[in-house]
Design a protein around this motif. Structure first.
Motif, mmCIF file in Angstrom:
data_model
loop_
_atom_site.group_PDB
_atom_site.id
_atom_site.type_symbol
_atom_site.label_atom_id
_atom_site.label_comp_id
_atom_site.label_asym_id
_atom_site.label_seq_id
_atom_site.Cartn_x
_atom_site.Cartn_y
_atom_site.Cartn_z
ATOM 1 N N VAL A 80 -18.066 -3.626 1.097
ATOM 2 C CA VAL A 80 -16.512 -3.489 1.584
ATOM 3 C C VAL A 80 -16.295 -2.513 1.025
ATOM 4 C CG1 VAL A 80 -15.077 -4.641 3.377
ATOM 5 C CG2 VAL A 80 -17.110 -5.588 2.815
ATOM 6 N N VAL A 81 -15.169 -1.376 2.222
ATOM 7 C CA VAL A 81 -13.878 -0.876 1.815
ATOM 8 C C VAL A 81 -13.142 -1.040 1.744
ATOM 9 C CG1 VAL A 81 -13.127 1.728 2.042
ATOM 10 C CG2 VAL A 81 -15.794 1.261 1.280
ATOM 11 N N VAL A 82 -12.372 -1.069 1.405
ATOM 12 C CA VAL A 82 -10.414 -1.710 2.089
ATOM 13 C C VAL A 82 -9.339 -1.114 1.731
ATOM 14 C CG1 VAL A 82 -11.210 -4.297 2.155
ATOM 15 C CG2 VAL A 82 -9.783 -3.267 0.335
ATOM 16 N N ASN A 83 -8.759 -0.869 2.328
ATOM 17 C CA ASN A 83 -7.587 0.602 2.313
ATOM 18 C C ASN A 83 -6.442 -0.079 3.147
ATOM 19 O OD1 ASN A 83 -5.239 2.531 1.692
ATOM 20 N ND2 ASN A 83 -6.797 4.022 3.540
ATOM 21 N N PRO A 84 -5.788 -0.977 2.399
ATOM 22 C CA PRO A 84 -4.789 -1.881 3.682
ATOM 23 C C PRO A 84 -3.458 -1.393 2.971
ATOM 24 C CG PRO A 84 -5.268 -3.451 1.808
ATOM 25 C CD PRO A 84 -5.764 -2.262 0.884
ATOM 26 N N PRO A 85 -2.120 -1.528 4.005
ATOM 27 C CA PRO A 85 -0.989 -1.198 3.986
ATOM 28 C C PRO A 85 -0.847 -2.357 3.005
ATOM 29 C CG PRO A 85 -1.092 -2.796 5.565
ATOM 30 C CD PRO A 85 -2.808 -2.469 5.534
ATOM 31 N N ARG A 86 1.145 -2.124 2.973
ATOM 32 C CA ARG A 86 1.548 -2.294 1.721
ATOM 33 C C ARG A 86 1.676 -4.227 1.351
ATOM 34 N NH1 ARG A 86 5.200 0.725 -1.693
ATOM 35 N NH2 ARG A 86 6.206 -1.427 -2.652
ATOM 36 N N ARG A 87 1.255 -4.443 2.429
ATOM 37 C CA ARG A 87 1.047 -6.089 2.100
ATOM 38 C C ARG A 87 -0.159 -6.693 1.875
ATOM 39 N NH1 ARG A 87 0.725 -4.946 7.968
ATOM 40 N NH2 ARG A 87 -1.026 -5.254 8.215
ATOM 41 N N GLY A 88 -1.191 -5.369 0.888
ATOM 42 C CA GLY A 88 -2.187 -6.114 0.599
ATOM 43 C C GLY A 88 -3.664 -6.315 2.264
ATOM 44 N N ILE A 89 -4.160 -7.429 1.395
ATOM 45 C CA ILE A 89 -5.726 -7.274 2.475
ATOM 46 C C ILE A 89 -5.426 -8.697 3.176
ATOM 47 C CG2 ILE A 89 -7.415 -6.447 1.708
ATOM 48 C CD1 ILE A 89 -8.642 -8.605 0.768
ATOM 49 N N GLY A 90 -4.089 -9.419 2.095
ATOM 50 C CA GLY A 90 -3.745 -10.822 2.643
ATOM 51 C C GLY A 90 -5.288 -12.143 1.727
#
Length: 377
Positions: A306-316
């Motif tokens: 899995v690739v994740v590129n979330p906003p500043r808040r992160g993936i949570g």
């Protein structure tokens, strides 16, 4: 980097500008190392780019008057501060700003006055492609000026031939946000072609794209190298945007396709990613509009990587818990906020950082991008 705006106290956005660039880079990497756990993490050399002239997207607040509009920021009293010669922008983008300002006057788009809440033009958003083409977006309070903008578009194209896409975004509310939900396209062309590492990504008006294209290219290359070395059969790209990571990881080093799914909330970004995939002839890549966490939690199976590129808040916490309990063997995590990355890592103790790299997406500021490879142990 020397800046007349900073020296005069007109803009203090570049908070690290008085520090030598090498010192900035060293401090950022140390900050990142302090937050990413693991004594056995292999840190690749940081990726640095030019100290100035690197921003390919200008988010300019409109101010001043109709005869003398300003493009830049607002001061403490809500009045416009013109920053057309900001050194963060490349020279051709700087040269475009006076033409855009003249167009504002010509089309009679009165700048929005924050203290009195009057006027129309709130922001001007200009994006430059690697080929030098431009997308210009006018963020307005209403449609009052749209007909005049259409009328004077031939003048803009003649005065600024690099312009390819022009649109109006509507933001009727008095809110401290950049843009609204509704977009009115004013040109036949609807996308800006962003060539990155020999892959044509397409940028629509409401799609996100990294503001530093050279560093974004390095980011995608490193992620691609890790994925190629791991050789997963299936990949998810969550928070995929216009498909940068997904499209770079869609083929192996040998040229064979792998199964890739990209998930992004913006339907405009998904449309852009699908167009790029079609042009590349990819048949095992699909992009869907939706929430990354909801997609993962609702899936009956998990991919290899899995690739994740979330906003500043992160993936949570929800997505972190899902990844922790899933069969996913590796995660490539691209973060623009190391504090949220650290929180997410703490919720995934079985997925440990093995490799990491700092990429200086935002010189002269404390911000940066960090790419981390997590492997299940």
């Amino acid at each position: 980097m020397q800046c007349d705006y900073y020296d005069a106290g007109r803009c203090r956005s570049c908070t690290l500008i008085e520090q030598p660039y090498d010192a900035q880079l060293l401090a950022k990497e140390q900050h990142c190392r302090d937050l990413v756990p693991g004594a056995d993490v292999v840190w690749l050399p940081p990726v640095a780019g030019p100290e100035q002239g690197f921003r390919t997207k200008a988010k300019m607040v409109a101010g001043g008057t109709l005869d003398e509009p300003t493009l830049g920021i607002l001061d403490a009293d809500g009045r416009g501060v013109d920053l057309r010669s900001c050194g963060l922008y490349p020279a051709d983008l700087q040269r475009a700003f006076p033409v855009v300002a003249a167009f504002v006057t010509r089309a009679a788009i009165t700048p929005y006055d924050v203290p009195s809440r009057t006027g129309e033009l709130k922001h001007v958003l200009v994006t430059r492609s690697p080929d030098g083409e431009l997308m210009v977006r006018f963020v307005l309070r209403s449609q009052e000026a749209v007909s005049r903008i259409r009328k004077h578009l031939p003048w803009l194209h003649e005065a600024l031939p690099a312009v390819r896409v022009v649109s109006v975004n509507l933001l009727p509310e008095h809110r401290a946000v950049l843009e609204g939900e509704r977009e009115i396209l004013l040109t036949e062309a609807s996308t800006l072609r962003m060539r990155v590492n020999d892959i044509d990504l397409h940028l629509r008006p409401q799609s996100f794209f990294q503001t530093n294209t050279d560093i974004a290219a390095a980011l995608y290359r490193q992620a691609q190298a890790w994925v190629d070395a791991l050789a997963p059969a299936s990949v998810w790209d969550l928070y995929c945007g216009v498909g940068g990571f997904a499209l770079h990881c869609a083929r192996s080093a040998a040229g064979t396709e792998r199964d890739v799914v990209g998930i992004e909330t913006s339907s405009e970004a998904v449309a852009s990613a699908r167009l790029s995939a079609r042009e590349l002839g990819l048949t095992r890549v699909r992009f869907e509009a939706g929430d990354a966490t909801a997609f993962a939690l609702g899936s009956s199976h998990a991919p290899d990587l899995v690739v994740v590129n979330p906003p500043r808040r992160g993936i949570g916490p929800e997505l972190s818990r899902w990844l922790e309990g899933s069969s996913v063997r590796q995660v490539v995590y691209s973060s623009c906020h190391a504090e949220s990355l650290a929180r997410d890592l703490a919720a995934m103790p079985s997925l440990r950082p093995s490799r990491a790299q700092l990429l200086d997406m935002f010189p002269q500021t404390p911000h940066y991008e960090v790419l981390t490879l997590l492997e299940r142990r």
